[in-house]
Design a protein around this motif. Structure first.
Motif, short mmCIF file in Angstrom:
data_model
loop_
_atom_site.label_atom_id
_atom_site.label_comp_id
_atom_site.label_asym_id
_atom_site.label_seq_id
_atom_site.Cartn_x
_atom_site.Cartn_y
_atom_site.Cartn_z
N PHE A 268 0.84 -1.21 0.00
CA PHE A 268 0.00 0.00 0.00
C PHE A 268 0.87 1.25 0.00
O PHE A 268 0.56 2.23 -0.70
N ALA A 269 1.96 1.22 0.76
CA ALA A 269 2.87 2.37 0.78
C ALA A 269 3.48 2.59 -0.60
O ALA A 269 3.61 3.73 -1.06
N ALA A 270 3.83 1.51 -1.29
CA ALA A 270 4.38 1.63 -2.64
C ALA A 270 3.33 2.17 -3.60
O ALA A 270 3.63 2.99 -4.48
N LEU A 271 2.08 1.74 -3.42
CA LEU A 271 1.00 2.22 -4.27
C LEU A 271 0.77 3.72 -4.07
O LEU A 271 0.40 4.42 -5.01
N CYS A 272 1.03 4.20 -2.86
CA CYS A 272 0.87 5.63 -2.56
C CYS A 272 2.12 6.44 -2.87
O CYS A 272 2.14 7.65 -2.65
N GLY A 273 3.17 5.78 -3.35
CA GLY A 273 4.42 6.49 -3.63
C GLY A 273 5.14 6.93 -2.38
O GLY A 273 5.91 7.89 -2.40
N ALA A 274 4.90 6.23 -1.26
CA ALA A 274 5.51 6.60 0.02
C ALA A 274 6.59 5.62 0.45
O ALA A 274 7.15 5.77 1.54
N ALA A 275 6.89 4.62 -0.38
CA ALA A 275 7.93 3.66 -0.05
C ALA A 275 9.25 4.14 -0.65
O ALA A 275 9.37 4.27 -1.87
N PRO A 276 10.25 4.43 0.17
CA PRO A 276 11.52 4.93 -0.36
C PRO A 276 12.21 3.88 -1.22
O PRO A 276 12.09 2.67 -0.99
N ILE A 277 12.94 4.34 -2.22
CA ILE A 277 13.64 3.47 -3.16
C ILE A 277 15.11 3.42 -2.80
O ILE A 277 15.74 4.48 -2.64
N PRO A 278 15.71 2.23 -2.65
CA PRO A 278 17.15 2.16 -2.33
C PRO A 278 17.98 2.84 -3.42
O PRO A 278 17.76 2.64 -4.60
N ALA A 279 18.93 3.65 -3.00
CA ALA A 279 19.83 4.33 -3.94
C ALA A 279 21.25 4.29 -3.39
O ALA A 279 21.97 5.29 -3.39
N SER A 280 21.64 3.13 -2.90
CA SER A 280 22.96 2.96 -2.29
C SER A 280 24.00 2.55 -3.32
O SER A 280 23.68 1.91 -4.33
N SER A 281 25.24 2.91 -3.05
CA SER A 281 26.35 2.54 -3.93
C SER A 281 27.64 2.60 -3.14
O SER A 281 27.95 3.62 -2.51
N GLY A 282 28.39 1.50 -3.16
CA GLY A 282 29.66 1.47 -2.45
C GLY A 282 29.48 1.66 -0.96
O GLY A 282 28.72 0.97 -0.31
N LYS A 283 30.16 2.67 -0.43
CA LYS A 283 30.07 2.95 1.00
C LYS A 283 28.90 3.86 1.35
O LYS A 283 28.68 4.16 2.53
N THR A 284 28.19 4.31 0.34
CA THR A 284 27.05 5.21 0.57
C THR A 284 25.77 4.40 0.68
O THR A 284 25.43 3.63 -0.24
N THR A 285 25.09 4.55 1.80
CA THR A 285 23.82 3.88 2.01
C THR A 285 22.73 4.94 2.16
O THR A 285 22.75 5.73 3.12
N ARG A 286 21.80 4.98 1.22
CA ARG A 286 20.75 5.99 1.27
C ARG A 286 19.54 5.51 0.48
O ARG A 286 19.60 4.49 -0.21
#
Length: 409
Positions: A268-286
């Motif tokens: 439901f959160a994804a359907l509402c556009g409220a689920a954050p999308i992983p955008a991590s790379s290397g040592k960066t976790t976000r």
């Protein structure tokens, strides 16, 4: 969790896919066991066509599943017809342009829909039933949204015309604003528009003001109907702090008349556009902002978050904790929207019974208390207590606190 099982060992089981259009639908049928193509047919998008389509698919064997493109668009009528006939249906995602390298036609799209239904029966979305009060809410909200836009446009035109109006007109209404301006303009009698620029401007302003009044009355009527429907459909949500009639109606539309189709709160959160999308790379976790989903539902979550930030101590404490952890204001709002989406899903799928309120006013009279005394003790205003007693504006948290106060008085 709902699971769709296709018995591939049954020789006569079939799966169908439908490519929907405004005037016609094209259906294709596959054997459930082998995936072999059994046939396709084009029918009209009418009840007679739906009956013909169902008969055509059933002629090949037992119907295991039907995948339909656009179940809430061109395929809405067919989806309702098949659901009434106890046929299991799923919404098929339209193929992307890159997947159409071999060409595009109605038979090709229908077979692609059938193949997708056969390959992914558990992952395809369950279609909305669109046959209950939430569908009534959806059509009313569509009209309300257009009326709101038209009223805003009328107000902007009035403001623009007053800026360029002749001095006599501009100075006459310069001290007025908002509703007094609209009411005064609607009551004017400027004379025939063909007489002069002043008369033409006066006529234009009066017509815009009356249009604004008509739209305001229309919106008020719709809001009254929406309050009744949302109270019937989601009383627990409407009684929860921060959820108003419009935000509740918006979230109900996203979930549909069968909210159990949303298997988890994460979906439901994804359907509402409220689920954050992983955008991590290397040592960066976000995580990054999700710009997909139903943007109207995302707006509703945002409005609820703003209301709670201004009036709910629990939300304020949570926001302060996130801020202390280094979150920006935008990140705090995103976290709040995600938490509210989780709560909204439970209110839709597993609603708790709303507390009894019809005895609150007699109990207050029995205790000899006034609305002002109760409001001061609960940290609110007398009008809010009156609305709660009359059942016009429910609030579970306030109702429970009010009952505890009356029992202890």
């Amino acid at each position: 969790m709902t699971t769709t099982t296709i018995d591939r060992d049954t020789s006569n089981a079939v799966v169908a896919g439908v490519d929907t259009h405004k005037d016609t639908h094209h259906v294709a049928v596959l054997a459930a066991g082998s995936g072999a193509r059994l046939g396709d047919l084009q029918v009209s998008a009418t009840p007679a066509g739906y009956e013909q389509l169902l008969g055509f698919v059933a002629s090949f064997g037992a119907i295991a599943l039907v995948g339909i493109e656009g179940t809430n668009s061109y395929g809405a009528g067919l989806a309702r017809y098949l659901a009434a006939a106890d046929v299991t249906i799923r919404e098929v995602i339209r193929p992307k342009r890159a997947q159409r390298r071999r060409g595009k036609s109605d038979p090709i799209d229908a077979y692609a829909a059938a193949q997708q239904a056969l390959a992914e029966p558990d992952t395809l979305p369950i279609a909305k039933t669109s046959d209950g009060p939430v569908e009534q809410i959806r059509v009313l909200m569509a009209v309300r949204r257009s009326a709101m836009k038209a009223r805003i446009a009328a107000h902007r035109q009035i403001t623009s015309l007053l800026i360029t109006a002749p001095d006599a007109v501009r100075t006459r209404f310069a001290h007025l604003d908002s509703d007094p301006l609209i009411d005064t303009l609607a009551a004017t009698r400027p004379g025939p528009a063909v007489n002069s620029v002043t008369a033409a401007t006066g006529q234009a302003l009066r017509r815009l003001a009356r249009r604004h009044q008509d739209l305001t009355a229309e919106i008020a009527d719709i809001d009254a109907e929406l309050r009744i429907l949302t109270t019937q459909s989601a009383p627990a949500m409407l009684a929860t702090k921060g959820f108003g009639v419009i935000t509740t109606a918006t979230l109900l539309i996203t979930a549909g008349d069968n909210p159990a189709r949303l298997r988890t709160e994460a979906s439901f959160a994804a359907l509402c556009g409220a689920a954050p999308i992983p955008a991590s790379s290397g040592k960066t976790t976000r995580h990054r902002l999700n710009r997909g989903g139903d943007r109207q539902a995302n707006w509703a979550l945002y409005q609820i978050a703003l209301v709670r930030l201004s009036a709910d101590q629990r939300t304020k404490a949570y926001a302060a904790k996130l801020t202390a952890a280094g979150k920006s204001k935008k990140d705090v709002l995103r976290c709040l929207k995600r938490a509210i989406a989780r709560e909204a899903w439970h209110l839709l799928v597993h609603p708790a019974p709303t507390p009894r309120i019809d005895d609150l006013r007699p109990l207050r009279h029995l205790r000899g208390l006034t609305l002002t005394q109760a409001a001061e003790h609960l940290g609110t205003v007398p009008a809010r207590i009156s609305e709660l007693e009359r059942g016009t504006r429910l609030n579970i948290q306030l109702a429970n606190a009010y009952r505890d106060y009356l029992n202890a008085a």
